[in-house]
Scaffold this motif. Structure first.
Motif, short mmCIF file in Angstrom:
data_model
loop_
_atom_site.label_atom_id
_atom_site.label_comp_id
_atom_site.label_asym_id
_atom_site.label_seq_id
_atom_site.Cartn_x
_atom_site.Cartn_y
_atom_site.Cartn_z
N GLY A 1 25.02 25.20 67.30
CA GLY A 1 25.11 26.18 68.38
C GLY A 1 24.14 26.03 69.51
O GLY A 1 23.95 26.95 70.29
N ASP B 1 36.31 20.65 67.09
CA ASP B 1 35.20 21.35 66.43
C ASP B 1 33.87 20.98 67.07
O ASP B 1 32.88 21.67 66.88
N TYR C 1 35.64 24.70 76.65
CA TYR C 1 35.15 24.56 75.27
C TYR C 1 34.16 25.67 74.96
O TYR C 1 33.11 25.76 75.60
N ASP C 2 34.48 26.50 74.01
CA ASP C 2 33.64 27.64 73.65
C ASP C 2 32.66 27.25 72.56
O ASP C 2 32.77 27.67 71.41
N GLY C 3 31.70 26.42 72.93
CA GLY C 3 30.71 25.97 71.97
C GLY C 3 29.60 25.23 72.68
O GLY C 3 29.55 25.18 73.91
#
Length: 329
Positions: free
Chosen positions: A108, A234, A271-273
């Protein structure tokens, strides 16, 4: 979210002063890292990590050649690519640093591995294009032990032939490359789309000399962003070579430093990361400013692509790609 930088002085053992890919270029790039950025030292990749991508013969040949060299001497494997007595160790730390960036991103936290020698030209059995081992491919192969799908966006001005080769037949890695057409290494054409289970998971958009940030932006918006959204990775890893800059001596594109902040921001929109970035090329005076723009974008700064319109050739390329139905399966 914060950005950590992976770097250190361990790369200076791989150095031929006067060569474009020398320790001096990393030293210069580091001046673009904003004050207060958290920096950590790289770790060595294990031999087993290298073997996830490279043949044992390639690994052992480089090890033995480096061991046989006297200090201070450079041996050229081809007209572009050299080794020294310290190159094997430096390359282990470069590959290890790339994995640290991916590992932190999976946890994260944005992470930029400012390491050398670069890697995206190194094929499973060959060093080339300044690259000894394929740092990003090794890190991605290791990540695939923990996650199902990884996307790689390669914005280096030269096509990442080695990275493409490593994942050409798998549907677990989406490889997206925008680069200058027709220059080294001569690969990266739109018809190179993957094979077998990997058909459709390699995307190449070569742009012509003189292209700008507007050309990169339309490629990102119209091709890369939809592909990434469909693939749902991922992890998202960037082969971050900033040699598409207007003043880079090894190519003929015209991006500005702030364009790399804009490209980074576009990836964060889709991209949510956390992003993992690994240094590839970048040899110009404005390279440190591009590094600063990337890290600023990771920290939330807003960037827009530079003024102007994309070239008609780029528009046609993007439209042709879309109309042919080239989309991630």
């Amino acid at each position: 979210m914060p950005c950590t930088v992976v770097t250190g002085d361990v790369f200076s053992g791989h150095d031929d002063p006067g060569h474009p890919e020398s320790q001096a270029r990393l030293d210069a790039a580091l001046t673009g890292v904003p004050a207060g950025t958290d920096c950590i030292a790289p770790v060595r990749a294990a031999p087993g990590d290298l073997a996830l991508v490279h043949t044992e013969r390639h690994i052992e040949t480089l090890r033995q050649l480096c061991r046989a060299l006297p200090p201070g001497r450079a041996l050229y494997l081809d007209p572009d690519t050299y080794i020294t007595a310290g190159s094997f160790d430096a390359a282990l730390y470069a590959a290890g640093g790339a994995w640290q960036a991916v590992e932190r991103a999976l946890e994260g936290e944005h992470c930029f591995a400012l390491v050398r020698p670069p890697g995206h030209h190194a094929t499973p059995d060959r060093a080339m294009g300044f690259c000894l081992f394929n740092n990003i491919a090794i890190a991605v192969a290791k990540a695939l032990r923990e996650v199902e799908r990884v996307a790689i966006v390669d914005w280096d001005v030269h096509h990442g032939n080695g990275t493409q080769a490593a994942f050409y037949t798998t549907d677990r890695v989406l490889y997206c490359s925008v680069h200058q057409a027709g220059i080294f290494p001569g690969t990266g054409w739109p018809e190179e789309r993957g094979a077998g289970r990997g058909a459709g998971y390699t995307i190449n958009l070569p742009v012509v000399a003189g292209s700008t940030g507007a050309d990169y932006a339309i490629v990102f918006r119209r091709v890369f962003a939809p592909a990434l959204a469909r693939f749902e990775p991922d992890a998202l890893v960037v082969s971050a070579g900033q040699d598409a800059l207007f003043d880079d001596p090894l190519a003929s594109l015209l991006l500005r430093p702030e364009d790399f902040g804009a490209l980074t921001a576009m990836l964060l929109e889709v991209y949510d990361g956390a992003l993992a970035l690994v240094l590839e090329g970048g040899y110009s005076v404005s390279h440190p400013a591009a590094i600063g723009s990337i890290i600023a974008a990771l920290d939330g700064a807003r960037f827009n692509p530079g003024p102007g319109e994309p070239k008609e050739t780029t528009r046609q390329l993007v439209e042709a790609y879309a109309s042919a139905g080239h989309a991630v399966p």
